[in-house]
Design an enzyme around this catalytic site. Structure first.
Site, short mmCIF file in Angstrom:
data_model
loop_
_atom_site.label_atom_id
_atom_site.label_comp_id
_atom_site.label_asym_id
_atom_site.label_seq_id
_atom_site.Cartn_x
_atom_site.Cartn_y
_atom_site.Cartn_z
N HIS A 139 -3.89 14.07 0.35
CA HIS A 139 -4.21 13.21 1.50
C HIS A 139 -3.10 13.27 2.55
CE1 HIS A 139 -5.54 9.84 3.91
NE2 HIS A 139 -4.39 9.22 3.70
N ASP B 66 0.85 -1.19 0.00
CA ASP B 66 0.00 0.00 0.00
C ASP B 66 0.89 1.24 0.00
OD1 ASP B 66 -2.35 1.48 0.08
OD2 ASP B 66 -2.44 1.49 2.25
N TYR C 225 0.62 3.23 15.35
CA TYR C 225 1.41 3.44 14.14
C TYR C 225 2.82 3.98 14.39
CZ TYR C 225 1.01 8.58 13.73
OH TYR C 225 1.12 9.94 13.90
N ARG D 12 0.08 15.98 12.98
CA ARG D 12 1.42 16.47 13.28
C ARG D 12 1.40 18.00 13.29
NH1 ARG D 12 2.50 12.02 9.98
NH2 ARG D 12 2.63 13.35 8.14
#
Length: 415
Positions: free
Chosen positions: A133, A126, A244, A142
């Protein structure tokens, strides 16, 4: 070109398309297929009746297979020849048009057929190739002033995903469970995701095997790409935001992804090529390319609550991609990574600059701050149980339409 098979002017499956898939015919047997309008054609029967005689290297009836992998592996000289032969057979006045017996044996109405996974996918990658995006996500999670990470404009960011949980359109998806950490909690909790999302993506499928140590250049990449599908990379945002760092998505992604059943060839999409966005700073030599490598493909996303109407919630376009397919494949293999027939490479979420073109609920609702109003009076920040998400894709130019059909998936409660 005009076909003897009648279909509507807005059909995705025109004579200009000739996609490939795998079908269960009349609940009796499985085989490779193509489609025109609402007619699904059994390619194994056409082969047995001699319609593909003369095509070099098509020596066995590989259309009896349960996937397209064997066919794809024959390479473009064969797969292109088959596609052009089918196109010729479907023209008005063709030999096939006058052969009522073959039409009766090989042609099926769409409601007589169940579509299956078109390919066996050995590996899945991916990417993260839409600058809009990536910028939106960077702003949310962030520093809004420095949304893109330093490497983003220098290479197509990607990660190795889970191939075993990629399913064909129409397959229900269980809401995933996992760890999340609420903002007001001092430790994580376990349970079903409360921020389940879709990701609007396209994906390409590779037609060759390479050895470890080999790489595929941007110049040769298109010869290694058989075709494309529409891809929904389901994502659990609350699980993702906790897990993540430092290694990226894991349980937030691997529970399920959905693909459209028809693979549309690059040859069918050739008329819809368009210029790529300007890449600044200039990329390294191995990522440079010549010609138009982006594709003008219209994209739509619909959300349908249980017992409700479909709601169009996103309208985007694949042409927005900052990194194109040839660059993605070149980067993926530049280190000598080998590829396998049927490998699937997803684009990453496709978003445009207009908020209506954002390709995820995360962006459309701006992390839940601006809920989407549905036609039944309900609102959505993310995807609820029993919601169905449907994605559609098509290209259209000068009266020629080539489309992918749709990929649809319904979210069902956690097991």
């Amino acid at each position: 070109m005009k076909s003897f098979v009648e279909y509507s002017s807005n059909s995705d499956f025109s004579i200009h398309n000739i996609p490939f898939g795998v079908a269960v015919f009349d609940k009796e047997f499985i085989g490779c297929a193509t489609r025109i309008g609402d007619q699904i054609i059994d390619l194994a029967t056409l082969y047995d009746l001699g319609f593909f005689e003369g095509i070099k290297d098509l020596d066995d009836n590989i259309f009896e297979a349960y996937t397209l992998n064997e066919f794809i592996e024959l390479g473009k000289p064969v797969t292109n020849a088959v596609r052009l032969k089918i196109q010729e057979l479907l023209l008005e006045g063709s030999i096939l048009s006058k052969d009522e017996k073959t039409i009766e044996e090989a042609f099926y109405d769409v409601d007589q057929v169940k579509m299956m996974m078109p390919v066996h996918i050995p590996n899945y990658t991916d990417f993260y190739s839409s600058i809009e995006h990536a910028t939106n996500v960077g702003k949310m999670f962030r520093d809004p002033a420095n949304a893109l990470l330093p490497n983003w404009k220098h290479l197509p960011v990607g990660y190795h995903g889970r191939a075993s949980s990629i399913v064909v359109s129409g397959t229900e998806i269980n809401r995933p469970k996992g760890q999340t950490k609420p903002a007001d909690a001092d430790k994580p909790v376990f349970g079903p995701s409360k921020q389940l999302d879709f990701e609007l993506e396209m994906a390409f499928i590779v037609n060759k095997n390479t050895e470890m140590g080999e790489s595929i250049s941007t110049k040769d990449a298109e010869d290694a790409i058989f075709g494309m599908v529409v891809f929904n990379d389901w994502s659990a945002r609350d699980i993702q935001s906790w897990e993540y760092v430092p290694l990226g998505p894991f349980l937030a992604k691997n529970f399920g992804s959905s693909v459209s059943p028809w693979v549309v060839t690059l040859e069918a999409l050739e008329p819809f090529k368009t210029t790529s966005p300007n890449q600044d700073p200039e990329v390294l030599d191995y990522l440079k390319f010549e010609g138009d490598k982006n594709y003008d493909i219209n994209l739509e996303v619909y959300l349908q609550p249980e017992n409700g109407e479909e709601n169009l919630i996103s309208e985007s376009n694949y042409k927005h991609m900052y990194w194109n397919m040839t660059q993605q494949l070149a980067h993926h293999t530049v280190n000598g990574c080998n590829v396998e027939v049927g490998d699937l490479y997803a684009s990453g979420t496709i978003s445009g600059s207009d908020p209506k073109s954002f390709g995820s609920m995360l962006e459309l609702t701006w992390r839940g701050q601006n809920p989407i109003a549905l036609s039944n009076g309900e609102e959505r920040k993310f995807i609820d149980d029993n919601d169905t998400v449907t994605m559609k894709a098509w290209a259209e130019k000068d009266g020629v339409r080539v489309g992918f059909g749709e990929v649809a998936g319904k979210i069902i409660p956690t097991k």
